[in-house]
Design a protein around this motif. Structure first.
Motif, PDB file in Angstrom:
ATOM      1  N   GLY A 235       9.493   8.536  14.279  1.00  0.00           N
ATOM      2  CA  GLY A 235       8.750   8.965  13.107  1.00  0.00           C
ATOM      3  C   GLY A 235       9.589   9.851  12.197  1.00  0.00           C
ATOM      4  O   GLY A 235      10.285  10.761  12.669  1.00  0.00           O
TER       5      GLY A 235
ATOM      6  N   ARG B 181       9.220  12.309   8.766  1.00  0.00           N
ATOM      7  CA  ARG B 181       8.232  13.021   7.964  1.00  0.00           C
ATOM      8  C   ARG B 181       8.669  13.095   6.511  1.00  0.00           C
ATOM      9  O   ARG B 181       9.798  13.496   6.202  1.00  0.00           O
ATOM     10  CB  ARG B 181       8.058  14.437   8.513  1.00  0.00           C
TER      11      ARG B 181
ATOM     12  N   ALA C  92       4.677   1.806  11.312  1.00  0.00           N
ATOM     13  CA  ALA C  92       3.489   2.647  11.100  1.00  0.00           C
ATOM     14  C   ALA C  92       3.733   3.577   9.923  1.00  0.00           C
ATOM     15  O   ALA C  92       4.882   3.935   9.613  1.00  0.00           O
ATOM     16  CB  ALA C  92       3.155   3.453  12.352  1.00  0.00           C
ATOM     17  N   ASN C  93       2.641   3.991   9.264  1.00  0.00           N
ATOM     18  CA  ASN C  93       2.699   4.917   8.142  1.00  0.00           C
ATOM     19  C   ASN C  93       1.366   5.657   8.119  1.00  0.00           C
ATOM     20  O   ASN C  93       0.300   5.042   7.957  1.00  0.00           O
ATOM     21  CB  ASN C  93       2.921   4.155   6.830  1.00  0.00           C
ATOM     22  N   THR C  94       1.400   6.988   8.318  1.00  0.00           N
ATOM     23  CA  THR C  94       0.159   7.760   8.380  1.00  0.00           C
ATOM     24  C   THR C  94      -0.491   7.956   7.015  1.00  0.00           C
ATOM     25  O   THR C  94      -1.647   8.374   6.943  1.00  0.00           O
ATOM     26  CB  THR C  94       0.423   9.141   8.993  1.00  0.00           C
ATOM     27  N   GLY C  95       0.238   7.646   5.942  1.00  0.00           N
ATOM     28  CA  GLY C  95      -0.297   7.891   4.601  1.00  0.00           C
ATOM     29  C   GLY C  95      -0.756   6.643   3.877  1.00  0.00           C
ATOM     30  O   GLY C  95      -1.477   6.740   2.873  1.00  0.00           O
TER      31      GLY C  95
ATOM     32  N   ARG D 294       3.331  12.300   4.653  1.00  0.00           N
ATOM     33  CA  ARG D 294       3.068  11.200   5.581  1.00  0.00           C
ATOM     34  C   ARG D 294       4.245  11.050   6.529  1.00  0.00           C
ATOM     35  O   ARG D 294       5.353  11.531   6.255  1.00  0.00           O
ATOM     36  CB  ARG D 294       2.837   9.899   4.812  1.00  0.00           C
ATOM     37  N   THR D 295       4.015  10.366   7.640  1.00  0.00           N
ATOM     38  CA  THR D 295       5.071  10.052   8.591  1.00  0.00           C
ATOM     39  C   THR D 295       5.169   8.529   8.712  1.00  0.00           C
ATOM     40  O   THR D 295       4.153   7.858   8.940  1.00  0.00           O
ATOM     41  CB  THR D 295       4.779  10.666   9.965  1.00  0.00           C
ATOM     42  N   GLN D 296       6.380   8.018   8.560  1.00  0.00           N
ATOM     43  CA  GLN D 296       6.603   6.598   8.746  1.00  0.00           C
ATOM     44  C   GLN D 296       7.445   6.396  10.006  1.00  0.00           C
ATOM     45  O   GLN D 296       8.424   7.121  10.233  1.00  0.00           O
ATOM     46  CB  GLN D 296       7.313   5.975   7.544  1.00  0.00           C
ATOM     47  N   THR D 297       7.070   5.411  10.797  1.00  0.00           N
ATOM     48  CA  THR D 297       7.836   5.058  11.987  1.00  0.00           C
ATOM     49  C   THR D 297       8.808   3.953  11.611  1.00  0.00           C
ATOM     50  O   THR D 297       8.396   2.864  11.197  1.00  0.00           O
ATOM     51  CB  THR D 297       6.911   4.598  13.117  1.00  0.00           C
TER      52      THR D 297
END
Length: 731
Positions: A683, A685, A713-716, A660-663
């Motif tokens: 971001g 990774r 933000a967090n894509t996961g 996942r990528t966290q901002t």
């Protein structure tokens, strides 16, 4: 049993108290004015073993800690660090001395048992070392401020061969997760022979195989040996009830590794004519909880005048020795007291001329060594040259009242919640109580990582505490030749723990060395006075002195300069706040993680995934913010301002955590109020294939104490997540 000794309910002082200083307070003087202190005896017991910390050994496991937070595994460990082993992982120790025996202090998860494979120079032994949680995870809900505690336990084995200094001994988890704390290496001598003329318990029907009940055989042997010796040959003996009427007799075994009694109540008697000698065997209990109404003790009551206890291995009892009645001139020496759910040894009133010396005590669930002057004063008695490690719910050594008491040349380390290294106190618990009187001598003691946060006070207890809890201290308290190092909070504390502001008077502190205190050198919280001479301090975390008596109008505490003091001249200026502990050197090793164990907060958290999980030294535990509510912020107080150059952000390394990528943006503050951006949002990774770790480089041009990470933000997952946030001075 005195964990309730810390039932302090304190309010935060709201106004500053007067600081009364003599002229020249805390200034250094030349060597001509103050000669160096005389040479002093080494602190602690002369031990037959040498301990090696797991965190200093070679391991394929995971180091946990350091941590001083109540209720955490590392906070109860020796050195506040340990090594966690999953199945197949090991820790390998370099043997420090010629040895044929090994004792391991470790912890396994609650409700589980397991074993450790043992290797000597790479060769696995046929025997394994059993480990269990059976005697751990104690709950004492009736003690205010207590949390579940007592996580570690000791397990021992004879290696069946001699190993030499430099050899390698490894332990390996076989299935159950095991957290290894420390290993004791010992050369156990051959079993002793039966003394001439002694009465063997086996001759009276005792079963050395441990199957039959040997209680009556022990009673018969004691009756037959009056004036002589009862012999306990090598073997395991099961006793189903306690012994009484023990007087004018010696109980002797072949050594604590050979003659082993299994009973949770060995001697229970209100009185004895005395002349009892107990020596050279082990008593292993089966106490798995603390029940204060039950006499689950190695000795409960009295052995009588002129008695002695020596060379014993005492383990898994509620209390090692709870001594009441006439125990005049008793000598307790060269014993090991391990893993008790309450006190180690407690002189519970009336003790006259008792000497407790050269004992080793580890993992007590209350005061390891205590004198409590209930009904009549303990008089002319002493704790001398003892080594105390890891009491997990009270003090290392405590003196509650008494007349002309000595605490000399002891080594105390790693106290946990509700305890100081040494406490000199007028807390009475019950009446009639005899307050401190005469001269209380505290001399030549060494305190390492002692003192703890008191959750009832919501502020810390010092490494050495003088406490007018229930009445003024009018005895002369002479504290000399003290070494205090790495206290997570203060070195010396003067307090009226019951909140009444009774004075602490007649205290003289001479010849102390204080190194690396988390907050202050002197924490004065009640009215009274103390004089200080030749007290030198280095690396104090916040200031030299905190002087804020409670209640605020109760009077002042005067610190008198006797000369030769240095390194602690500053005073904490704001009595409305407590100094925050640095828990280490304020100018630390550049390779140290500045965030570990520090106070953390967040704008929100989900369920049990609280902010402190991100600084507990374990990447498998994690903080998770309130879900579906971006942005969310996580903040840590580093304790002092640093030019931080690098952050390491971790998520649990398990492959179950998908990439996942966290901002994240990084903000900093020196005062916890005004924050500025250090690194803008970008971001990062996290990929389990590469350890689920991301590094953030900071410019290092600005010093910051409060570090804030804002996740937008967090894509996961719809929340901010950190398994660990590490902060370093190195780029």
């Amino acid at each position: 049993m005195h964990a309730s000794a810390t039932r302090y309910v304190r309010l935060m002082p709201t106004t500053g108290a007067v600081v009364v200083l003599a002229a020249g307070m805390l200034t250094a003087v030349g060597p001509a004015a103050h000669a160096a202190p005389a040479a002093h005896a080494a602190s602690g017991a002369s031990l037959p073993f040498t301990s090696v910390e797991a965190e200093s050994a070679t391991t394929t496991g995971t180091r946990v800690g350091p941590d001083y937070t109540q209720g955490t595994l590392a906070s109860e460990a020796s050195g506040r660090q340990a090594v966690r082993l999953s199945a197949g992982q090991r820790v390998e120790f370099t043997v420090p001395r010629a040895s044929n025996a090994l004792n391991i202090a470790s912890s396994v998860p609650d409700g589980q048992s397991g074993s450790l494979n043992v290797y000597v120079n790479g060769t696995r032994l046929a025997r394994t070392l059993p480990v269990t949680s059976r005697y751990s995870y104690i709950d004492t809900g009736w003690i205010p401020g207590a949390k579940q505690h007592h996580f570690f336990d000791d397990a021992r084995m004879l290696l069946g061969q001699d190993v030499q200094p430099g050899d390698k001994v490894a332990v390996e988890a076989t299935g159950t997760q095991v957290t290894v704390d420390v290993a004791d290496f010992e050369q156990v001598p051959a079993a002793a022979a039966q003394p001439a003329g002694s009465v063997s318990v086996v001759s009276k029907g005792a079963d050395p195989g441990g199957t039959g009940d040997s209680t009556e055989a022990f009673r018969d042997a004691i009756a037959a040996a009056q004036g002589g010796t009862v012999w306990i040959p090598p073997g395991d003996y099961r006793l189903t009830s306690s012994l009484g009427g023990v007087q004018n007799v010696t109980l002797q075994g072949a050594g604590g590794w050979y003659s082993v009694l299994h009973t949770s109540r060995f001697i229970d008697q209100a009185g004895s004519s005395g002349n009892v000698r107990i020596k050279d065997f082990a008593v292993m209990g089966e106490v798995t909880e603390r029940v204060d109404s039950s006499p689950d003790n190695f000795v409960n009551g009295a052995l009588g005048p002129g008695s002695s206890v020596s060379g014993m291995w005492i383990q898994h009892m509620k209390v090692g020795m709870w001594l009441m009645g006439n125990n005049d001139h008793l000598v307790v020496e060269n014993n090991r007291v391990l893993d008790t759910t309450a006190d180690g040894i407690n002189l519970n009133g009336t003790a006259k001329g008792v000497v407790v010396r050269d004992n080793f005590l580890r993992n007590q669930g209350d005061d390891s060594l205590a004198m409590w002057s209930l009904y009549s004063p303990d008089t002319d008695s002493s704790f001398e040259n003892n080594t105390v490690s890891q009491p997990n719910l009270a003090n290392g050594i405590a003196v509650y009242g008494g007349t002309d008491i000595s605490v000399k040349n002891n080594l105390v380390s790693d106290t946990n919640a509700l305890g100081s290294g040494i406490a000199i106190s007028n807390q009475k618990f019950l009446d009639p109580f005899s307050p401190l009187a005469g001269t209380i001598t505290v001399d030549g003691n060494t305190l390492v990582r002692t003192g703890a946060m008191n959750p009832n006070w919501n502020h810390p207890m010092g490494a050495l505490r003088v406490d007018s809890y229930d009445s003024a201290i009018n005895a002369s308290v002479d504290i000399t030749h003290t070494t205090i190092s790495d206290s997570p909070y203060s070195a010396f504390e003067f307090v009226s723990g019951g909140g009444h502001g009774y004075p602490v008077k007649n205290v003289d502190v001479t010849g102390a060395t204080v190194r690396n205190t988390g907050t202050v050198v002197v924490q004065a919280e009640t009215q009274g006075a103390a004089a200080f001479s030749d007290v030198t301090a280095t690396q104090s975390g916040a200031a030299g002195v905190y002087n804020c008596p409670y209640p605020a109008d109760s009077g002042s505490f005067a610190l008198t300069d006797g000369g030769g003091n240095s390194g602690w001249s500053s005073t904490w200026s704001d009595c409305s706040t407590w100094p925050q502990p640095g828990q280490g050197d304020p100018d630390p090793d550049p390779n140290r993680d500045l965030a570990r164990g520090r106070p953390a907060s967040a704008t929100g958290s989900q369920d049990v995934y609280t902010p402190g999980k991100a600084v507990d030294g374990d990447a498998n535990s994690y903080w998770e913010s309130t879900n579906n509510a971006f942005p969310q912020s996580w903040t840590v107080d580093l304790g002092s301002s640093y030019a931080v150059r690098r952050l390491v952000l971790k998520l649990p390394p398990s492959s179950a955590w998908g990439a996942r990528t966290q901002t994240v943006s990084v903000l900093g503050s020196v005062d916890g109020s005004a924050y500025s951006t250090v690194v803008g949002a970008r971001g990062y990774r996290f990929d389990p294939a590469t350890g689920n770790t991301a590094t953030v480089s900071l410019p290092g041009t600005t010093r910051l104490r409060h570090l804030r990470l804002t996740v937008s933000a967090n894509t996961g997952w719809p929340a901010g997540q950190f398994g660990e946030v590490e902060a370093y001075l190195t780029p």
